[in-house]
Design a protein around this motif. Structure first.
Motif, mmCIF file in Angstrom:
data_model
loop_
_atom_site.group_PDB
_atom_site.id
_atom_site.type_symbol
_atom_site.label_atom_id
_atom_site.label_comp_id
_atom_site.label_asym_id
_atom_site.label_seq_id
_atom_site.Cartn_x
_atom_site.Cartn_y
_atom_site.Cartn_z
ATOM 1 N N PHE A 53 0.813 -1.207 0.000
ATOM 2 C CA PHE A 53 0.000 0.000 0.000
ATOM 3 C C PHE A 53 0.851 1.264 0.000
ATOM 4 O O PHE A 53 0.403 2.314 -0.455
ATOM 5 C CB PHE A 53 -0.974 -0.008 1.182
ATOM 6 C CG PHE A 53 -2.191 -0.840 0.914
ATOM 7 C CD1 PHE A 53 -3.306 -0.290 0.309
ATOM 8 C CD2 PHE A 53 -2.200 -2.182 1.223
ATOM 9 C CE1 PHE A 53 -4.425 -1.052 0.037
ATOM 10 C CE2 PHE A 53 -3.309 -2.968 0.962
ATOM 11 C CZ PHE A 53 -4.432 -2.402 0.362
ATOM 12 N N ALA A 54 2.068 1.155 0.488
ATOM 13 C CA ALA A 54 2.980 2.300 0.398
ATOM 14 C C ALA A 54 3.322 2.587 -1.059
ATOM 15 O O ALA A 54 3.403 3.758 -1.478
ATOM 16 C CB ALA A 54 4.242 2.019 1.199
ATOM 17 N N HIS A 55 3.507 1.521 -1.845
ATOM 18 C CA HIS A 55 3.774 1.700 -3.281
ATOM 19 C C HIS A 55 2.559 2.300 -3.982
ATOM 20 O O HIS A 55 2.694 3.202 -4.813
ATOM 21 C CB HIS A 55 4.131 0.358 -3.925
ATOM 22 C CG HIS A 55 5.437 -0.209 -3.452
ATOM 23 N ND1 HIS A 55 6.599 0.519 -3.449
ATOM 24 C CD2 HIS A 55 5.756 -1.448 -2.973
ATOM 25 C CE1 HIS A 55 7.593 -0.239 -2.987
ATOM 26 N NE2 HIS A 55 7.103 -1.440 -2.696
ATOM 27 N N GLY A 60 0.027 9.609 -7.550
ATOM 28 C CA GLY A 60 -0.821 10.766 -7.269
ATOM 29 C C GLY A 60 -1.990 10.888 -8.238
ATOM 30 O O GLY A 60 -2.074 10.154 -9.229
ATOM 31 N N PRO A 61 -2.888 11.823 -7.975
ATOM 32 C CA PRO A 61 -4.077 12.020 -8.826
ATOM 33 C C PRO A 61 -3.730 12.323 -10.284
ATOM 34 O O PRO A 61 -4.388 11.835 -11.204
ATOM 35 C CB PRO A 61 -4.789 13.205 -8.168
ATOM 36 C CG PRO A 61 -4.316 13.198 -6.752
ATOM 37 C CD PRO A 61 -2.910 12.707 -6.793
ATOM 38 N N GLY A 62 -2.705 13.141 -10.502
ATOM 39 C CA GLY A 62 -2.325 13.470 -11.870
ATOM 40 C C GLY A 62 -1.820 12.254 -12.624
ATOM 41 O O GLY A 62 -2.150 12.059 -13.804
ATOM 42 N N GLN A 63 -1.020 11.437 -11.954
ATOM 43 C CA GLN A 63 -0.517 10.218 -12.586
ATOM 44 C C GLN A 63 -1.654 9.240 -12.872
ATOM 45 O O GLN A 63 -1.704 8.613 -13.937
ATOM 46 C CB GLN A 63 0.539 9.574 -11.691
ATOM 47 C CG GLN A 63 1.801 10.417 -11.540
ATOM 48 C CD GLN A 63 2.694 9.906 -10.425
ATOM 49 O OE1 GLN A 63 2.226 9.553 -9.342
ATOM 50 N NE2 GLN A 63 4.004 9.874 -10.675
ATOM 51 N N LEU A 250 6.910 3.791 -9.923
ATOM 52 C CA LEU A 250 7.064 2.977 -8.711
ATOM 53 C C LEU A 250 8.528 2.669 -8.403
ATOM 54 O O LEU A 250 8.837 2.106 -7.354
ATOM 55 C CB LEU A 250 6.279 1.670 -8.845
ATOM 56 C CG LEU A 250 4.753 1.795 -8.872
ATOM 57 C CD1 LEU A 250 4.119 0.418 -9.119
ATOM 58 C CD2 LEU A 250 4.234 2.386 -7.568
ATOM 59 N N GLY A 251 9.419 3.012 -9.334
ATOM 60 C CA GLY A 251 10.834 2.735 -9.119
ATOM 61 C C GLY A 251 11.278 1.393 -9.653
ATOM 62 O O GLY A 251 12.290 0.849 -9.192
ATOM 63 N N ALA A 297 8.216 -8.553 -4.985
ATOM 64 C CA ALA A 297 6.847 -9.063 -5.026
ATOM 65 C C ALA A 297 5.828 -8.019 -4.595
ATOM 66 O O ALA A 297 4.756 -7.892 -5.198
ATOM 67 C CB ALA A 297 6.727 -10.311 -4.150
ATOM 68 N N ASP A 298 6.139 -7.245 -3.543
ATOM 69 C CA ASP A 298 5.178 -6.248 -3.079
ATOM 70 C C ASP A 298 4.989 -5.142 -4.114
ATOM 71 O O ASP A 298 3.871 -4.658 -4.336
ATOM 72 C CB ASP A 298 5.620 -5.659 -1.734
ATOM 73 C CG ASP A 298 7.037 -5.128 -1.760
ATOM 74 O OD1 ASP A 298 7.762 -5.401 -2.741
ATOM 75 O OD2 ASP A 298 7.441 -4.434 -0.811
ATOM 76 N N MET A 299 6.069 -4.760 -4.805
ATOM 77 C CA MET A 299 5.965 -3.748 -5.849
ATOM 78 C C MET A 299 5.242 -4.303 -7.076
ATOM 79 O O MET A 299 4.449 -3.601 -7.728
ATOM 80 C CB MET A 299 7.357 -3.245 -6.235
ATOM 81 C CG MET A 299 7.337 -2.018 -7.141
ATOM 82 S SD MET A 299 9.017 -1.411 -7.487
ATOM 83 C CE MET A 299 9.514 -0.849 -5.846
ATOM 84 N N ALA A 300 5.494 -5.576 -7.404
ATOM 85 C CA ALA A 300 4.814 -6.219 -8.528
ATOM 86 C C ALA A 300 3.315 -6.294 -8.275
ATOM 87 O O ALA A 300 2.506 -6.075 -9.189
ATOM 88 C CB ALA A 300 5.375 -7.618 -8.757
ATOM 89 N N LEU A 301 2.936 -6.580 -7.041
ATOM 90 C CA LEU A 301 1.520 -6.636 -6.696
ATOM 91 C C LEU A 301 0.875 -5.262 -6.821
ATOM 92 O O LEU A 301 -0.237 -5.125 -7.351
ATOM 93 C CB LEU A 301 1.342 -7.178 -5.273
ATOM 94 C CG LEU A 301 -0.089 -7.197 -4.738
ATOM 95 C CD1 LEU A 301 -0.997 -8.019 -5.637
ATOM 96 C CD2 LEU A 301 -0.112 -7.735 -3.310
#
Length: 337
Positions: A53-55, A60-63, A250-251, A297-301
């Motif tokens: 959820f941090a990812h 943001g709204p614009g993205q 997301l990096g 894995a957390d970023m992929a999710l």
């Protein structure tokens, strides 16, 4: 006694039944959306709820608006293609009418193999009087154009990744073969004839199939097939590029070619499962391919959840919004004819 006789005597009852059926049908995608959210929540618990959820919170709204805009590019490009197909088939459709039908059909995308999108044929029947058996091949052509465009994009994307040239050739060959078969009525008619000789039953069904194949005759040749594939490629490339942007934000920038290849592969894999909307298969393939690229894995999710919401589920919600309008206007035109 005909069970529909009371409905003909009391039009209000028939209207009420149609409205109840439409509203019940709208509950299906909402229920699947709830299951989608529950499934992703379960995966988040296993991969790291806080990290996932941090990812997601980094977008943001614009993205988010840009991702949705790129999805709209896909829907509009394919809607233009749908209008071209209906006009080529000799239907007196208007651009706004085709847009309404195409977007409204998204509400039924969660049916197995997307068969529910044949509701577009029902609207065409009401508004043009053309029998469904004559317009149903347009749905096949639309699906083939999508698969062909996505296959070619996947081939090009894989060709730009390390060691993917040989695989790309096979994918491209399959996509071109599919597009060629569907736009060759003589070949399709031959397949129907061979099937009839092999089965030897259901003569009325095969007669209807032969009549349906005739609908494809105006689409024979590269002059019309190329624009249909091009519009599909523009649309799906927009969503593939959106996935690339999302990963970069997301990096986890794995490169545009790899991102497009993963997005197309996962979408096609989801379709092959036959599950409503490819649910489960598309998400699993996308996450697995991202992890193989070295994405945590957390970023992929997080990436999978966001892109599926801004592409597939955005289409479903758009369809739910347009569906009642398409249904109401089609009935109005039918009654006026």
């Amino acid at each position: 006694m005909n069970e529909n006789a009371p409905l003909r005597r009391f039009p209000a009852i028939a209207t009420l039944r149609r409205r109840l059926a439409a509203r019940t049908g709208m509950l299906v995608p909402l229920g699947l959306l709830a299951l989608f959210v529950v499934g992703l929540a379960g995966l988040a618990l296993s991969t790291g709820w806080g990290e996932t959820f941090a990812h997601i919170a980094r977008i943001g709204p614009g993205q988010l608006a840009l991702l949705l805009a790129l999805s709209l590019v896909n829907y509009l490009a394919r809607a233009i293609r749908w209008h071209m197909m209906t006009r080529r088939a000799g239907l007196p459709t208007r651009p706004g009418q085709s847009l309404r039908h195409f977007l409204g059909g998204f509400a039924m995308s969660v049916t197995p193999a997307r068969l529910g999108e044949l509701v577009r044929m029902r609207w065409l029947y009401r508004e043009t009087g053309r029998p469904i058996e004559q317009t149903a091949p347009l749905a096949l052509l639309d699906r083939a154009a999508d698969l062909g465009a996505m296959g070619l994009l996947l081939a090009l994307a894989v060709a730009f990744t390390a060691g993917g040239g040989q695989v790309a050739l096979w994918i491209a060959a399959g996509a071109v073969a599919l597009a060629y078969a569907v736009t060759r009525p003589a070949l399709m008619n031959l397949l129907v004839t061979r099937a009839w000789r092999g089965i030897g039953r259901f003569p009325r069904l095969f007669a209807r199939l032969r009549r349906g194949v005739r609908v494809l005759e105006p689409f024979a040749g590269a002059g019309i097939a190329a624009p249909l594939l091009a519009l599909g490629a523009i649309g799906w490339l927009a969503e593939g590029y959106a996935f690339h942007l999302l990963l970069a934000w997301l990096g986890a920038d794995i490169g545009a070619a790899a991102a497009v290849a993963i997005f197309m592969s996962a979408t096609l894999a989801g379709g092959l499962t036959g599950a409503p909307g490819g649910l489960g298969g598309a998400e699993a393939a996308m996450m697995g391919l991202l992890v193989l690229q070295g994405v945590p894995a957390d970023m992929a999710l997080a990436a999978t959840a966001i892109i599926r919401v801004t592409t597939f589920w955005f289409a479903i919600l758009t369809g739910i919004a347009v569906f009642p309008l398409a249904e109401r206007l089609s009935l109005r035109v039918e009654h006026a004819r």
